[in-house]
Design a protein around this motif. Structure first.
Motif, PDB file in Angstrom:
ATOM      1  N   ASP A 103      -6.747  -8.050  23.593  1.00 35.27           N
ATOM      2  CA  ASP A 103      -7.418  -7.940  24.887  1.00 35.27           C
ATOM      3  C   ASP A 103      -7.785  -6.478  25.189  1.00 35.27           C
ATOM      4  O   ASP A 103      -6.920  -5.606  25.103  1.00 35.27           O
ATOM      5  N   PRO A 104      -9.068  -6.162  25.456  1.00 32.56           N
ATOM      6  CA  PRO A 104     -10.153  -7.024  25.896  1.00 32.56           C
ATOM      7  C   PRO A 104     -11.075  -7.548  24.790  1.00 32.56           C
ATOM      8  O   PRO A 104     -12.173  -8.034  25.082  1.00 32.56           O
ATOM      9  N   PHE A 105     -10.666  -7.435  23.538  1.00 35.27           N
ATOM     10  CA  PHE A 105     -11.509  -7.907  22.440  1.00 35.27           C
ATOM     11  C   PHE A 105     -11.129  -9.339  22.076  1.00 35.27           C
ATOM     12  O   PHE A 105      -9.950  -9.680  22.001  1.00 35.27           O
ATOM     13  N   VAL A 106     -12.154 -10.149  21.824  1.00 36.99           N
ATOM     14  CA  VAL A 106     -11.954 -11.581  21.607  1.00 36.99           C
ATOM     15  C   VAL A 106     -12.182 -11.966  20.155  1.00 36.99           C
ATOM     16  O   VAL A 106     -11.555 -12.884  19.642  1.00 36.99           O
ATOM     17  N   LEU A 107     -13.083 -11.270  19.478  1.00 34.36           N
ATOM     18  CA  LEU A 107     -13.423 -11.616  18.091  1.00 34.36           C
ATOM     19  C   LEU A 107     -13.925 -10.380  17.371  1.00 34.36           C
ATOM     20  O   LEU A 107     -14.598  -9.526  17.965  1.00 34.36           O
ATOM     21  N   GLN A 116     -19.593  -7.652  13.914  1.00 32.40           N
ATOM     22  CA  GLN A 116     -19.829  -8.076  15.286  1.00 32.40           C
ATOM     23  C   GLN A 116     -18.504  -8.122  16.033  1.00 32.40           C
ATOM     24  O   GLN A 116     -17.525  -8.701  15.551  1.00 32.40           O
ATOM     25  N   LEU A 117     -18.512  -7.500  17.205  1.00 30.40           N
ATOM     26  CA  LEU A 117     -17.342  -7.425  18.066  1.00 30.40           C
ATOM     27  C   LEU A 117     -17.664  -8.124  19.375  1.00 30.40           C
ATOM     28  O   LEU A 117     -18.732  -7.913  19.945  1.00 30.40           O
ATOM     29  N   TRP A 118     -16.743  -8.992  19.843  1.00 32.44           N
ATOM     30  CA  TRP A 118     -16.891  -9.618  21.152  1.00 32.44           C
ATOM     31  C   TRP A 118     -15.963  -8.914  22.133  1.00 32.44           C
ATOM     32  O   TRP A 118     -14.745  -8.822  21.900  1.00 32.44           O
ATOM     33  N   VAL A 119     -16.551  -8.401  23.225  1.00 34.67           N
ATOM     34  CA  VAL A 119     -15.800  -7.706  24.268  1.00 34.67           C
ATOM     35  C   VAL A 119     -15.772  -8.605  25.508  1.00 34.67           C
ATOM     36  O   VAL A 119     -16.824  -8.961  26.039  1.00 34.67           O
ATOM     37  N   ASN A 120     -14.588  -8.952  25.961  1.00 36.24           N
ATOM     38  CA  ASN A 120     -14.451  -9.856  27.093  1.00 36.24           C
ATOM     39  C   ASN A 120     -14.912  -9.186  28.391  1.00 36.24           C
ATOM     40  O   ASN A 120     -14.955  -7.951  28.498  1.00 36.24           O
ATOM     41  N   PHE A 164      -4.996   2.400  26.861  1.00 36.39           N
ATOM     42  CA  PHE A 164      -5.714   1.465  26.000  1.00 36.39           C
ATOM     43  C   PHE A 164      -4.771   0.918  24.928  1.00 36.39           C
ATOM     44  O   PHE A 164      -3.808   1.592  24.532  1.00 36.39           O
ATOM     45  N   ASN A 165      -5.074  -0.277  24.423  1.00 37.02           N
ATOM     46  CA  ASN A 165      -4.458  -0.679  23.167  1.00 37.02           C
ATOM     47  C   ASN A 165      -5.195   0.027  22.028  1.00 37.02           C
ATOM     48  O   ASN A 165      -6.162   0.766  22.263  1.00 37.02           O
ATOM     49  N   ALA A 166      -4.760  -0.169  20.799  1.00 34.37           N
ATOM     50  CA  ALA A 166      -5.362   0.571  19.687  1.00 34.37           C
ATOM     51  C   ALA A 166      -5.250  -0.241  18.406  1.00 34.37           C
ATOM     52  O   ALA A 166      -4.187  -0.779  18.088  1.00 34.37           O
ATOM     53  N   MET A 167      -6.368  -0.317  17.678  1.00 35.77           N
ATOM     54  CA  MET A 167      -6.420  -1.018  16.405  1.00 35.77           C
ATOM     55  C   MET A 167      -7.323  -0.269  15.444  1.00 35.77           C
ATOM     56  O   MET A 167      -8.254   0.432  15.862  1.00 35.77           O
ATOM     57  N   ALA A 168      -7.055  -0.414  14.167  1.00 35.10           N
ATOM     58  CA  ALA A 168      -7.904   0.151  13.121  1.00 35.10           C
ATOM     59  C   ALA A 168      -8.173  -0.957  12.108  1.00 35.10           C
ATOM     60  O   ALA A 168      -7.231  -1.553  11.578  1.00 35.10           O
ATOM     61  N   TYR A 169      -9.454  -1.213  11.848  1.00 40.50           N
ATOM     62  CA  TYR A 169      -9.833  -2.256  10.892  1.00 40.50           C
ATOM     63  C   TYR A 169     -10.492  -1.596   9.685  1.00 40.50           C
ATOM     64  O   TYR A 169     -11.463  -0.835   9.826  1.00 40.50           O
ATOM     65  N   LEU A 176     -12.358   2.007  14.505  1.00 35.66           N
ATOM     66  CA  LEU A 176     -11.326   2.261  15.498  1.00 35.66           C
ATOM     67  C   LEU A 176     -11.743   1.585  16.793  1.00 35.66           C
ATOM     68  O   LEU A 176     -12.872   1.785  17.258  1.00 35.66           O
ATOM     69  N   LEU A 177     -10.855   0.796  17.369  1.00 37.74           N
ATOM     70  CA  LEU A 177     -11.190   0.124  18.609  1.00 37.74           C
ATOM     71  C   LEU A 177      -9.972  -0.005  19.505  1.00 37.74           C
ATOM     72  O   LEU A 177      -8.853  -0.212  19.041  1.00 37.74           O
ATOM     73  N   GLY A 178     -10.217   0.146  20.774  1.00 39.09           N
ATOM     74  CA  GLY A 178      -9.163  -0.004  21.762  1.00 39.09           C
ATOM     75  C   GLY A 178      -9.798  -0.126  23.136  1.00 39.09           C
ATOM     76  O   GLY A 178     -10.946   0.269  23.340  1.00 39.09           O
ATOM     77  N   GLY A 179      -9.058  -0.692  24.056  1.00 40.87           N
ATOM     78  CA  GLY A 179      -9.605  -0.856  25.397  1.00 40.87           C
ATOM     79  C   GLY A 179      -8.516  -1.115  26.413  1.00 40.87           C
ATOM     80  O   GLY A 179      -7.334  -1.287  26.074  1.00 40.87           O
ATOM     81  N   LEU A 180      -8.932  -1.143  27.657  1.00 39.46           N
ATOM     82  CA  LEU A 180      -8.019  -1.424  28.760  1.00 39.46           C
ATOM     83  C   LEU A 180      -7.862  -2.932  28.880  1.00 39.46           C
ATOM     84  O   LEU A 180      -8.830  -3.641  29.153  1.00 39.46           O
ATOM     85  N   PRO A 181      -6.667  -3.478  28.639  1.00 38.91           N
ATOM     86  CA  PRO A 181      -6.490  -4.931  28.712  1.00 38.91           C
ATOM     87  C   PRO A 181      -6.882  -5.476  30.085  1.00 38.91           C
ATOM     88  O   PRO A 181      -6.556  -4.882  31.122  1.00 38.91           O
ATOM     89  N   ILE A 182      -7.590  -6.597  30.082  1.00 39.05           N
ATOM     90  CA  ILE A 182      -8.002  -7.232  31.332  1.00 39.05           C
ATOM     91  C   ILE A 182      -6.826  -7.976  31.960  1.00 39.05           C
ATOM     92  O   ILE A 182      -6.672  -8.003  33.182  1.00 39.05           O
ATOM     93  N   GLY A 183      -6.004  -8.595  31.121  1.00 40.29           N
ATOM     94  CA  GLY A 183      -4.797  -9.248  31.610  1.00 40.29           C
ATOM     95  C   GLY A 183      -5.029 -10.556  32.332  1.00 40.29           C
ATOM     96  O   GLY A 183      -4.229 -10.942  33.189  1.00 40.29           O
TER      97      GLY A 183
END
Length: 324
Positions: free
Chosen positions: A59-63, A146-150, A223-228, A276-283
């Motif tokens: 979160d906030p990434f869906v796919l 392709q990235l889906w952002v909620n 933010f959360n944090a991920m590396a793909y 690199l991707l990260g965002g503020l969780p919507i919750g």
């Protein structure tokens, strides 16, 4: 190979390496191997989520889908014909190849190498993404993500919007020693802003790390944090967790991200290629069904009914296939 490169990264603005004594390195809490799936008209993608990790974690990434890299023969390339979306944003970043995009709001155009198409579906839209006529006829290398952002509940029904971010508008940065090229697509990194305008606060970047080089950068602690890993081999976190092609590293709390490329790269890429991707969780609750991302099951049912009734848009007459 990445479309946007720089012969001498040292001419770019540098992201200073955080001080070890005053920063908190984010540990790697999980790695996920992307699974293979078929999308659109039958093209293969690599998908680390959903499926590999709970969406509350991403979160906030869906796919996240990675297409390729694949070398298509003439007439072989496939795309995603007309389909609907509601409740989120789709972000298509192309590394190799060329796509043609249209939507029911009149947006679209050609997406070239290094370009990003940012489409806010919001209240609802129809669109397609297909190989351009040139790449379909000629074939060639295709590689993109392709990235889906909620969107939060308050913005699920925002009017659709389209942003075309060409390669020359990306914010280019480098690491403290020039060992990494950072292409900032959206959000903020070390005081630098990317060109993508986001409804949901995120940071999104594509990084090339030279063999043996270390990338240590500040990261928003909220933010959360991920590396793909798109291509190559390397190590994530200060604990140096091994990562390779099609693997997602999920980081824990902290304010610094660390990645290192392996000294020797195996495969088609001479560098470690990472998103690199990260965002503020919507919750908020997440209900996803196919191309719809809403907060409740009832809203999913309504989206399907609205699509079937034509309330999410109409395919332009010029794009309808002629009757045989």
């Amino acid at each position: 190979m990445p479309a946007v490169t720089v012969e001498n990264p040292l001419v770019l603005p540098r992201v200073a390496r955080p001080e070890e004594t005053t920063s908190l390195a984010r540990p790697v809490v999980k790695t996920i191997v992307a699974r293979s799936a078929l999308e659109g008209a039958g093209f293969q993608v690599w998908r680390p989520f959903p499926g590999g990790v709970d969406l509350q974690v991403t979160d906030p990434f869906v796919l996240l889908d990675q297409l390729g890299p694949v070398d298509n023969a003439p007439g072989q390339a496939k795309g995603a014909p007309w389909h609907p979306h509601r409740g989120f944003e789709t972000v298509t970043y192309l590394i190799d190849g060329e796509l043609s995009h249209h939507d029911s709001n009149g947006g679209g155009g050609l997406i070239g190498e290094g370009d990003t198409q940012w489409m806010t579906a919001g209240a609802g839209i129809l669109h397609d993404e297909l190989p351009s006529e040139r790449t379909f006829r000629a074939g060639g290398l295709a590689h993109g993500v392709q990235l889906w952002v909620n969107l939060p509940a308050s913005m699920k029904f925002t009017p659709p919007r389209y942003q075309a971010i060409t390669r020359d508008h990306l914010t280019l940065l480098t690491s403290d020693d020039g060992g990494a090229l950072i292409r900032l697509i959206a959000g903020e990194l070390a005081g630098h802003g990317g060109p993508g305008v986001t409804h949901t606060p995120i940071t999104y970047a594509h990084v090339s790390i030279s063999p043996g080089a270390l990338l240590s950068i500040p990261w928003n602690p909220t933010f959360n944090a991920m590396a793909y890993v798109l291509l190559g081999q390397g190590y994530a976190g200060v604990e140096q967790r091994p990562v390779s092609d099609h693997e997602l590293a999920v980081f824990g709390p902290g304010d610094t991200l660390t990645l290192r490329a392996a000294d020797q790269q195996r495969g088609v890429s001479p560098t470690l290629e990472v998103l690199l991707l990260g965002g503020l969780p919507i919750g908020e609750p997440i209900f996803q069904y196919g191309p719809f991302v809403m907060n409740t099951r009832g809203e999913i049912v309504q989206a399907m009914e609205d699509y079937e009734a034509g309330r999410l848009g109409v395919i332009p007459a010029a794009d309808l296939a002629p009757e045989s």
